[in-house]
Design an enzyme around this catalytic site. Structure first.
Site, mmCIF file in Angstrom:
data_model
loop_
_atom_site.group_PDB
_atom_site.id
_atom_site.type_symbol
_atom_site.label_atom_id
_atom_site.label_comp_id
_atom_site.label_asym_id
_atom_site.label_seq_id
_atom_site.Cartn_x
_atom_site.Cartn_y
_atom_site.Cartn_z
ATOM 1 N N SER A 140 -23.580 19.302 7.424
ATOM 2 C CA SER A 140 -22.425 19.002 8.269
ATOM 3 C C SER A 140 -21.226 18.614 7.413
ATOM 4 O O SER A 140 -21.382 17.974 6.369
ATOM 5 C CB SER A 140 -22.774 17.841 9.207
ATOM 6 O OG SER A 140 -21.613 17.344 9.824
ATOM 7 N N TYR A 153 -26.055 9.719 11.656
ATOM 8 C CA TYR A 153 -26.012 11.190 11.561
ATOM 9 C C TYR A 153 -25.519 11.617 10.179
ATOM 10 O O TYR A 153 -26.155 12.437 9.504
ATOM 11 C CB TYR A 153 -25.103 11.749 12.656
ATOM 12 C CG TYR A 153 -24.977 13.256 12.640
ATOM 13 C CD1 TYR A 153 -26.040 14.048 13.070
ATOM 14 C CD2 TYR A 153 -23.817 13.888 12.200
ATOM 15 C CE1 TYR A 153 -25.932 15.443 13.051
ATOM 16 C CE2 TYR A 153 -23.701 15.265 12.183
ATOM 17 C CZ TYR A 153 -24.759 16.039 12.607
ATOM 18 O OH TYR A 153 -24.654 17.411 12.586
HETATM 19 N N1 LIG Z 1 -22.510 21.517 16.915
HETATM 20 C C1 LIG Z 1 -21.833 21.042 15.885
HETATM 21 O O1 LIG Z 1 -20.627 20.747 15.982
HETATM 22 C C2 LIG Z 1 -22.522 20.865 14.553
HETATM 23 C C3 LIG Z 1 -21.725 20.546 13.460
HETATM 24 C C4 LIG Z 1 -22.322 20.378 12.234
HETATM 25 C C5 LIG Z 1 -23.683 20.555 12.100
HETATM 26 N N2 LIG Z 1 -24.442 20.849 13.187
HETATM 27 C C6 LIG Z 1 -25.879 21.008 12.999
HETATM 28 O O2 LIG Z 1 -26.280 22.269 13.472
HETATM 29 C C7 LIG Z 1 -27.648 22.220 13.857
HETATM 30 C C8 LIG Z 1 -27.802 22.828 15.246
HETATM 31 O O3 LIG Z 1 -27.139 21.995 16.178
HETATM 32 P P1 LIG Z 1 -26.463 22.531 17.517
HETATM 33 O O4 LIG Z 1 -25.085 22.069 17.522
HETATM 34 O O5 LIG Z 1 -26.759 23.965 17.703
HETATM 35 O O6 LIG Z 1 -27.220 21.617 18.576
HETATM 36 P P2 LIG Z 1 -28.246 21.924 19.752
HETATM 37 O O7 LIG Z 1 -27.792 23.042 20.599
HETATM 38 O O8 LIG Z 1 -28.520 20.603 20.367
HETATM 39 O O9 LIG Z 1 -29.539 22.431 18.965
HETATM 40 C C9 LIG Z 1 -30.402 21.570 18.300
HETATM 41 C C10 LIG Z 1 -31.694 22.322 18.103
HETATM 42 O O10 LIG Z 1 -32.582 21.476 17.360
HETATM 43 C C11 LIG Z 1 -33.821 21.457 18.031
HETATM 44 N N3 LIG Z 1 -34.500 20.188 17.807
HETATM 45 C C12 LIG Z 1 -34.018 18.933 17.999
HETATM 46 N N4 LIG Z 1 -34.976 18.029 17.738
HETATM 47 C C13 LIG Z 1 -36.082 18.741 17.368
HETATM 48 C C14 LIG Z 1 -37.389 18.389 16.994
HETATM 49 N N5 LIG Z 1 -37.788 17.113 16.925
HETATM 50 N N6 LIG Z 1 -38.265 19.372 16.675
HETATM 51 C C15 LIG Z 1 -37.892 20.677 16.750
HETATM 52 N N7 LIG Z 1 -36.669 21.074 17.100
HETATM 53 C C16 LIG Z 1 -35.773 20.116 17.410
HETATM 54 C C17 LIG Z 1 -33.494 21.661 19.503
HETATM 55 O O11 LIG Z 1 -34.606 22.258 20.147
HETATM 56 P P3 LIG Z 1 -35.596 21.540 21.182
HETATM 57 O O12 LIG Z 1 -34.791 20.593 22.007
HETATM 58 O O13 LIG Z 1 -36.172 22.700 21.936
HETATM 59 O O14 LIG Z 1 -36.611 20.880 20.328
HETATM 60 C C18 LIG Z 1 -32.365 22.667 19.412
HETATM 61 O O15 LIG Z 1 -32.873 23.973 19.351
HETATM 62 C C19 LIG Z 1 -28.055 20.748 13.786
HETATM 63 O O16 LIG Z 1 -28.748 20.517 12.576
HETATM 64 C C20 LIG Z 1 -26.726 20.027 13.780
HETATM 65 O O17 LIG Z 1 -26.815 18.765 13.164
HETATM 66 C C21 LIG Z 1 -23.896 21.014 14.417
#
Ligand SMILES: NC(=O)c1ccc[n+]([C@@H]2O[C@H](COP(=O)([O-])OP(=O)(O)OC[C@H]3O[C@@H](n4cnc5c(N)ncnc54)[C@H](OP(=O)(O)O)[C@@H]3O)[C@@H](O)[C@H]2O)c1
Length: 256
Positions: A140, A153
């Site tokens: 991130s 985070y």
């Molecule tokens: N969105 C942003 O602005 C942003 C910015 C920087 C970095 N990121 C990073 O990008 C990545 C994806 O995030 P996103 O924004 O796409 O969020 P999201 O839609 O909430 O996706 C998170 C994913 O992680 C999975 N997950 C969470 N806890 C888990 C667990 N204990 N075991 C297995 N899977 C798990 C969830 O699946 P289940 O609920 O089915 O388990 C879901 O598929 C993350 O690492 C996040 O920190 C996001």
């Protein structure tokens, strides 16, 4: 469109958001994608989009025993992996600098120990690949400079990034590359509840396209959007001004 093709790829966090968009684009480009997450219905819905290329592998990355079992299931389906994408993540904000141990453990259980659990399964499979292996971690931009409420985070993502930077050194002789992806704001279920401005936010499909371009180029670091990355790096460079003047304005407690 991704130019990675014909590869065996395991992606965690594929049930929604960035991971789902990555899985779909990688499958469309002709890769076999093992898609993980806890939500089995969401994984089934994803795999139905491209049943030839997408294979569900439900697991909780924070569950040590469950990940050993997921490893057994994965090895029953493939002998090797060309790439693992460590995307599963969670975000909880800290209010009023109240450091709740349980909150930190929840966040680190997924964002750091979930990555360790996934790599423990993936590394031996990457070592068996015919082509050069690739570990991709979704970090991130929040790690560039201290941000309000991001104590847990940001710390978990900084720890994950260090883990991957260190692995890059130790795995170089094994012909395994390591890419750290540092996105800014992406519109996903994770950010849907954010009640603050998200400068330069983009949708998950666009984010996935940018990430896959960087992965195909085997970039060490993939950062986007550049305007946010440069702004945060400037803030880090002028850290006196950032912490004295700018950052306190972002902290809602100072606005009360
Ligand atoms: N969105 C942003 O602005 C942003 C910015 C920087 C970095 N990121 C990073 O990008 C990545 C994806 O995030 P996103 O924004 O796409 O969020 P999201 O839609 O909430 O996706 C998170 C994913 O992680 C999975 N997950 C969470 N806890 C888990 C667990 N204990 N075991 C297995 N899977 C798990 C969830 O699946 P289940 O609920 O089915 O388990 C879901 O598929 C993350 O690492 C996040 O920190 C996001």
């Amino acid at each position: 469109m991704a130019s990675v093709s014909g590869a065996n790829i395991w992606i965690t966090g594929a049930s929604s958001g960035i991971g789902r968009a990555l899985a779909l684009q990688l499958a469309e480009a002709g890769n076999t994608v093992f898609a993980s997450g806890r939500n089995e219905a969401a994984l089934a819905g994803l795999c139905a989009q491209n049943p030839q290329r997408l294979v569900a592998l439900a697991c909780d990355v924070s569950d040590d025993n469950g990940m050993e079992e997921a490893g057994r299931r994965l090895r029953s389906m493939t002998d090797s992996l060309d790439m693992v994408i460590l995307n599963a993540g969670t975000c909880e904000y800290v209010d009023n600098a109240e450091l709740d141990n349980a909150l930190f453990r929840r966040v680190f259980a997924v964002n750091l120990f979930g990555v360790v659990n996934t790599l423990t399964v993936a590394k031996p499979l990457l070592q068996k690949a015919q082509r050069r292996g690739h570990i991709v971690g979704i970090g991130s931009l929040s790690t560039v400079v201290g941000l309000p409420r991001a104590e847990a985070y940001g710390a978990s993502k900084a720890a994950m990034q260090y883990l991957l930077d260190s692995l890059r050194v130790d795995l170089a002789h094994e012909k395994i590359d390591v890419t750290v992806v540092r996105p800014g704001f992406v519109e996903t279920p994770m950010t849907a509840a954010n009640d603050f401005p998200m400068p330069f936010a983009m949708d998950a499909e666009r984010a996935a396209t940018i990430i896959l371009r960087g992965i195909a180029g085997r970039q060490r670091v993939v950062e986007f959007p550049l305007r946010l990355s440069w702004s945060l790096k400037l803030a880090a460079l002028c850290s006196g001004l950032w912490y004295r003047v700018a950052a306190p304005r972002l902290n809602r407690a100072n606005k009360l």
